[in-house]
Enzyme design. Structure first.
Site, PDB file in Angstrom:
ATOM      1  N   ASN A  13      -7.577  11.085  -3.139  1.00 19.04           N
ATOM      2  CA  ASN A  13      -6.986  10.796  -4.623  1.00 19.04           C
ATOM      3  C   ASN A  13      -5.928   9.564  -4.074  1.00 19.04           C
ATOM      4  O   ASN A  13      -5.130   9.749  -3.367  1.00 19.04           O
ATOM      5  CB  ASN A  13      -5.951  11.966  -4.949  1.00 19.04           C
ATOM      6  CG  ASN A  13      -5.289  12.049  -6.083  1.00 19.04           C
ATOM      7  OD1 ASN A  13      -5.432  10.862  -6.683  1.00 19.04           O
ATOM      8  ND2 ASN A  13      -4.665  12.821  -6.402  1.00 19.04           N
ATOM      9  N   THR A  32      -1.863  10.066  -5.023  1.00 17.72           N
ATOM     10  CA  THR A  32      -1.150  10.752  -4.091  1.00 17.72           C
ATOM     11  C   THR A  32      -1.109  10.315  -2.875  1.00 17.72           C
ATOM     12  O   THR A  32      -0.022  10.276  -2.046  1.00 17.72           O
ATOM     13  CB  THR A  32      -1.408  12.375  -4.213  1.00 17.72           C
ATOM     14  OG1 THR A  32      -2.706  12.366  -3.862  1.00 17.72           O
ATOM     15  CG2 THR A  32      -1.119  13.240  -5.418  1.00 17.72           C
ATOM     16  N   GLU A  77       1.818  10.836   7.565  1.00 17.89           N
ATOM     17  CA  GLU A  77       2.979  10.224   8.516  1.00 17.89           C
ATOM     18  C   GLU A  77       2.732   8.806   8.845  1.00 17.89           C
ATOM     19  O   GLU A  77       3.639   8.195   9.022  1.00 17.89           O
ATOM     20  CB  GLU A  77       3.008  11.060   9.821  1.00 17.89           C
ATOM     21  CG  GLU A  77       3.407  12.436   9.568  1.00 17.89           C
ATOM     22  CD  GLU A  77       3.082  13.395  10.514  1.00 17.89           C
ATOM     23  OE1 GLU A  77       3.716  13.542  11.628  1.00 17.89           O
ATOM     24  OE2 GLU A  77       2.050  14.093  10.397  1.00 17.89           O
TER      25      GLU A  77
HETATM   26 MO1  MOS Z   1       4.835  16.558  10.515  1.00 12.04          MO
HETATM   27  S1  MOS Z   1       6.381  15.824  11.561  1.00 12.04           S
HETATM   28  O1  MOS Z   1       4.009  16.923  11.649  1.00 12.04           O
HETATM   29  O2  MOS Z   1       5.641  18.015   9.661  1.00 12.04           O
END
Ligand code: MOS
Length: 709
Positions: free
Chosen positions: A602, A605, A676
């Site tokens: 998506n 997001t 991340e």
């Molecule tokens: Mo993340 S720091 O693996 O929630």
């Protein structure tokens, strides 16, 4: 089919969030609920000499006061990382010792929140106090034997190839520098809170923001000596977590223990101030990078030595060297992590733990090397990109780092870059351009998903895996819609309850990579069970036969592929900053991020995740820092006014693009996850741009105004 980019789909949970109908942990309405308020230590190192609860116990509405003297029974869990784990190895109220300021030393339970809070301040405590150790300069470091927790099985810190010291001595060009990051606080929008509801002495329901409801279920079961199925964890929505809500913290454990003792449903909400000490932070780091290269820019040495800090009650090493064997190839590598214990709360996972501060240091050093060699920093990275994971000895699967660099450079207009620092100005301010790479491993866990087709033409997807605000509801729905050939509106997703099939952890950026293959597989399975080719036929058969539903469950898991490949996502950030040298004001004025995360399910997001990461990285670069008072050991910041975050006015428009191809070596969907990677490299890109603007190399985050004057 080489489908990289999925359509931009609106959030399934968007309306519920905007309308206020999405229920967060503290909002669950339980009859007869009572309220607990934490009593926390006002010293950072020592012992409780006496604790007088008599006045508090007599205060209006007070039901009970718990301290180490009448601590409810709790069992120590196995604390095995991928099974059951608590953030602090020491159990709450275990003894009279105080290891850090703000440590929980009691819990007052009353009929209202206000009365519990009021009575908590009536608990009188006398301490025997020792001087706390909160200054890294006074700490003693040891090689970090484990990375996280008591029995950590992740790669250890130290690693070496070749002979780095000898090569540095004879190198044509080198950089040797120390880079620092500050202690950063977790501050999800939803504060930590737990409601514990015992149906009887041996059946517990916990409403808690948990990134991992099945792991949390096993952990609470061990903590209270119960069979796993007697514990239920409910987390339909989570208001941000970033690593701080993967495992139970002391307040949650204490809440469940006190509720069992009282046989009343109990809610404990952790205040923002209490969160500064009690629910995790990112340790400050000091990283020494030594790079050596030939005159034409071929890296010969990368040496990366890291210091970080843990608390007296748990081991947590900020694993900065995880990225070093991944980014650039060099025949001589040296990696080392050292750890010291300080009287601070327990540090923990925070969005790209290790990768984020690690990339700050490495990508700053690469920029310094590029200036030393007079090579374009993009060129230097292209020249040295690693073809394999130098620690695992495995080739990367589906790597498009070079494309991230080239597309980013083109989108940003990098070729027009001024070749000297301090050569660009606009409206009386210095302007600088900077870039840095981004990376994060492709992680994946086992996951199970149930699909239920109903005669009304809807498909329900059920899994315990949850959405911490990242868009998992939407990605699950989009994957099911594609697999079943249905419009997304006909898909209903239920997540975040331990009664549902094991969907794994929303951590390590792996929820999409774990869940999407299981969703696909369960959708195929349900059509097999229905003995039809399409969901439409299955719905028609259901209506004809009068059956209530057709269901199927499927489980998927990583397999032997991890022995053949190293899975890693890649990216590049390009940014512009302006610096007003008269007042030391730094603004980020332009941003382009290009990411290779395998298949993007998506795009809407996914781009939001990258933007969120960049924004958090801008916070780290410009303002986020927590110091501890050297005398009393308390964090000197304690709320959202004293701990500075970026606001919208601090953030420029952030352009995000995706390149690459589905990583089908990784999983059948080809998606590697995106939670991340966006934050990695951001602070380095900004510091590199600040150097370009001002000629000042800042190696100590955050880049606050006084460092620019
Ligand atoms: Mo993340 S720091 O693996 O929630």
């Amino acid at each position: 089919m080489n489908k990289v980019i999925g359509a931009g789909v609106n959030r399934k949970d968007g309306r519920a969030k905007v309308m206020g109908t999405a229920t967060y942990a503290a909002e669950h309405q339980i009859p007869d609920l009572v309220h607990g308020y934490l009593v926390t230590a006002t010293i950072a190192n020592g012992q409780i000499k006496s604790i007088d609860t008599r006045t508090a116990e007599k205060a209006p509405g007070v039901i009970a006061v718990f301290t180490h003297k009448n601590a409810p029974k709790i069992f120590k869990p196995s604390n095995d990382f991928m099974n059951s784990k608590i953030y602090e190895a020491r159990l709450p109220l275990a003894d009279d010792k105080v290891h850090y300021a703000g440590q929980i030393i009691g819990l007052v339970v009353a009929d209202t929140f206000e009365r519990a809070r009021d009575a908590a301040h009536l608990v009188k405590v006398e301490y025997t106090t020792q001087k706390p150790l909160v200054d890294g300069k006074e700490a003693s470091f040891k090689e970090a034997a484990g990375m996280f927790g008591e029995e950590m099985k992740f790669e250890k810190g130290s690693f070496a190839t070749g002979n780095a010291a000898a090569e540095i001595a004879s190198a044509a060009a080198k950089v040797e520098a120390t880079y620092k990051t500050s202690t950063e606080l977790h501050a999800p929008m939803e504060p930590h809170a737990t409601i514990s509801h015992w149906q009887d002495a041996n059946s517990l329901t916990v409403y808690e923001p948990s990134q991992w409801v099945l792991g949390t279920q096993r952990t609470y079961a061990e903590l209270f000596g119960l069979p796993t199925e007697r514990v239920r964890i409910v987390t339909p929505f989570l208001g941000g977590a970033f690593g701080s809500k993967a495992f139970p913290w002391p307040h949650g454990i204490l809440c469940a223990a006190a509720a069992r003792k009282l046989q009343r449903p109990l809610k404990v909400v952790v205040s923002r101030r209490q969160m500064t000490a009690n629910t995790g932070h990112r340790s400050e780091t000091e990283q020494t990078l030594r790079l050596a290269a030939t005159a034409d820019g071929n890296l010969q040495v990368i040496a990366h030595e890291v210091k970080s800090y843990t608390s007296p009650v748990n081991v947590f090493t900020e694993p900065c060297t995880s990225i070093t064997p991944v980014m650039y190839a060099a025949p001589n590598l040296r990696l080392n992590q050292e750890l010291a214990v300080m009287n601070v709360g327990t540090p923990t996972f925070m969005r790209a733990p290790g990768e984020n501060p690690g990339m700050w240091a490495l990508e700053s050093a690469m920029d310094e090397l590029a200036w030393a060699l007079k090579i374009d920093p993009v060129e230097l990275r292209l020249k040295n990109e690693a073809k394999q994971h130098q620690r695992q000895g495995l080739p990367f699967s589906a790597k498009h780092f070079a494309e991230c660099l080239r597309v980013g450079a083109k989108e940003f207009g990098w070729k027009d870059r001024a070749k000297q620092p301090r050569s660009l100005t606009r409206d009386g301010k210095l302007i600088g351009w900077g870039m840095a790479a981004a990376t994060f491993p492709g992680l994946r866990g086992k996951a199970s998903v149930k699909v239920r087709l109903l005669p009304n033409g809807t498909a329900h997807i059920l899994t315990s895996g949850n959405d911490m605000g990242t868009g998992a509801y939407t990605v699950v729905a989009a994957t099911a819609a594609e697999a079943l050939g249905l419009p997304i509106e006909q898909i209903r997703v239920e997540m975040g309850d331990s009664l549902l099939p094991d969907g794994g952890m929303a951590g390590g950026s792996m929820m999409t990579a774990s869940l999407a293959p299981a969703v696909m597989s369960a959708c195929q399975e349900v059509l097999k069970t229905a003995k039809t080719k399409t969901a439409q036929e299955a719905f028609a058969n259901l209506r004809q036969s009068g059956r209530a539903a057709i269901e199927a469950t499927a489980s998927t898991a990583p397999g032997a592929e991890a022995k053949k490949w190293a899975f890693q996502s890649w990216g590049a950030h390009f940014c512009e900053v302006s610096v007003d040298e008269e007042i030391g004001r730094l603004r980020v004025t332009r941003w382009v991020s290009v990411m290779d995360i395998g298949r993007v399910i998506n795009s809407k997001t996914a781009a939001s995740q990258v933007r969120g990461g960049v924004i958090m990285g801008i916070g780290q670069a410009l303002m986020e820092e927590c110091h501890f008072d050297p005398n009393i050991g308390y964090p000197v910041v304690y709320d959202l006014a004293t701990y500075h975050f970026p606001a919208h006015a601090d953030i420029p428009r952030i352009e995000v693009a995706f390149v690459g191809e589905p990583d089908l070596n990784f999983n059948p969907v080809g998606a590697r996850g995106v939670g991340e990677i966006g934050i990695t490299g951001v602070s380095a890109a900004i510091a590199n741009a600040v150097y370009h603007a001002t000629g000042k190399r800042i190696r100590d985050l955050p880049i606050t105004p006084e460092k620019l004057l």
